[in-house]
Scaffold this motif. Structure first.
Motif, PDB file in Angstrom:
ATOM      1  N   ASN A 126       0.774  -1.085   0.112  1.00 38.80           N
ATOM      2  CA  ASN A 126       0.092   0.170   0.030  1.00 38.80           C
ATOM      3  C   ASN A 126       0.779   1.334  -0.183  1.00 38.80           C
ATOM      4  N   ASN A 128       0.291   4.150   0.286  1.00 37.68           N
ATOM      5  CA  ASN A 128      -0.206   5.245   1.397  1.00 37.68           C
ATOM      6  C   ASN A 128       0.123   4.519   2.608  1.00 37.68           C
ATOM      7  N   ASN A 133      -2.915   2.064  -3.668  1.00 36.47           N
ATOM      8  CA  ASN A 133      -3.434   2.443  -2.430  1.00 36.47           C
ATOM      9  C   ASN A 133      -4.839   1.973  -2.264  1.00 36.47           C
ATOM     10  N   THR A 138      -6.198  -3.470   4.935  1.00 40.40           N
ATOM     11  CA  THR A 138      -4.349  -3.543   5.289  1.00 40.40           C
ATOM     12  C   THR A 138      -4.206  -4.339   6.563  1.00 40.40           C
ATOM     13  N   SER A 183       1.182  -0.803   5.522  1.00 39.37           N
ATOM     14  CA  SER A 183       1.589  -0.834   4.047  1.00 39.37           C
ATOM     15  C   SER A 183       1.579  -2.317   3.254  1.00 39.37           C
TER      16      SER A 183
END
Ligand code: ZN
Length: 341
Positions: free
Chosen positions: A233, A235, A258, A278, A331
């Motif tokens: 990810n 972001n 993301n 996530t 992440s």
């Protein structure tokens, strides 16, 4: 980043530290090899939203990382062409090293900490979305640990691996997994090559055209079939905080989606997005380690991060990572999408 979902474990378990120096040397050789064909790198648009409006995010080891102004996907641009990538992965010393050294040495721990949770989560998602259980395909099967575990569960009648790297494909076959040694884009859809579930873990960030990749997956899914995959990810806390110092940011990872941008891409390839989450567990620990080792310095106004990650780590570390997981800020990201029935 490794797929660090669902279970607490340390980096040492899955990437034993004694290999660190050898691994670094091999990575540098790989980077040199890839850059030796830099004149064949090609410009691309945003891999998620297809816009051409981007800004430079960082430069690292000869690669340009740009960030889409619209959907915030980070991507290497210009990037190695398809031909260059194929050549690179066939000759990469890194993959040979993982197959011959790291995977065998960490197999037990990887099985327990990474693969088992992946298999359990896949089965849970398949039950939740009521998939048919005739066939499951893993793209980028690597050492074959996931497919072997999935096969042993006896839930799917057929479990098939696709693995383009010769050494790894050979390992999959030795483990008695039906293996296709090819890139997914090169396999033509046919009546006996259609699947109820397609999974891939840490693959899409490597591919030249994620759009082409996902469109191809769409073609080989049965109606109502499920796509489950994981990827970094862009972001997430690790990448946002460490930026180019993050180990997630490397020459092999061309695409950093993301939770928002992966939805745009999946929709544009015909998929209905069911879930994006996530579950990664390593962000806070990775950033903390880089601060302690001196590889990364917090700015003076990062008092709060210093407080959480260093001073009060024992009290706040785990809770902080939970906060990241719950708010789509870890992440490591998973996406679940479906083809129309
Ligand atoms: Zn974009």
């Amino acid at each position: 980043m490794e797929d660090s979902s669902f279970r607490q474990f340390s980096e040492e378990d899955i990437r034993p530290n004694r290999f660190h120096n050898d691994h670094q040397k091999i990575l540098l050789k790989d980077i040199d090899m890839l850059l030796s064909r830099k004149n064949e790198f090609v410009e691309c648009k945003c891999p998620a939203c297809d816009m051409d409006d981007n800004e430079i995010q960082f430069l690292k080891k000869g690669f340009n990382y740009r960030r889409c102004r619209r959907c915030h996907t980070i991507y290497i641009n210009p990037r190695p062409s398809k031909d260059v990538l194929k050549w690179f992965y066939h000759n990469s010393k890194n993959y040979e090293f993982w197959n011959n050294v790291v995977f065998p040495a960490s197999e037990e721990s990887r099985h327990k900490n990474i693969i088992l949770p992946r298999v359990v989560k896949t089965i849970e998602l398949c039950k939740k979305y009521k998939t048919n259980n005739n066939s499951l395909l893993e793209i980028g099967a690597g050492f074959g640990t996931y497919c072997a575990e999935m096969q042993s569960r006896g839930i799917f009648q057929r479990v098939i691996a696709i693995e383009p790297t010769p050494d790894l494909a050979s390992t999959c076959r030795k483990r008695k997994i039906e293996t296709i040694e090819s890139a997914i884009e090169e396999v033509k859809p046919s009546s006996d090559f259609m699947f109820d579930v397609v999974v891939n873990f840490e693959v899409i960030e490597h591919v030249f055209s994620p759009r082409e990749f996902l469109s191809h997956v769409y073609e080989i899914l049965n109606p109502g079939g499920l796509l489950i995959f994981s990827c970094p990810n862009g972001n997430g806390f690790d990448v946002r905080t460490l930026k180019m110092e993050s180990d997630t940011v490397d020459h092999e990872h061309l695409n950093y989606f993301n939770p928002y941008s992966i939805g745009i891409l999946l929709n544009s390839c015909g998929f209905k997005v069911l879930e994006v989450f996530t579950p990664g567990r390593l962000d806070a620990d990775l950033v903390r380690k880089k601060i302690i080792s001196g590889e990364f310095k917090l700015e003076n106004d990062d008092e709060l991060l210093k407080y959480i990650l260093i001073k009060e780590w024992d009290i706040l570390g785990a809770a902080f990572q939970q906060f990241l997981i719950r708010n789509s800020l870890s992440s490591n990201m998973w996406a679940v999408a479906q083809k129309d029935r």
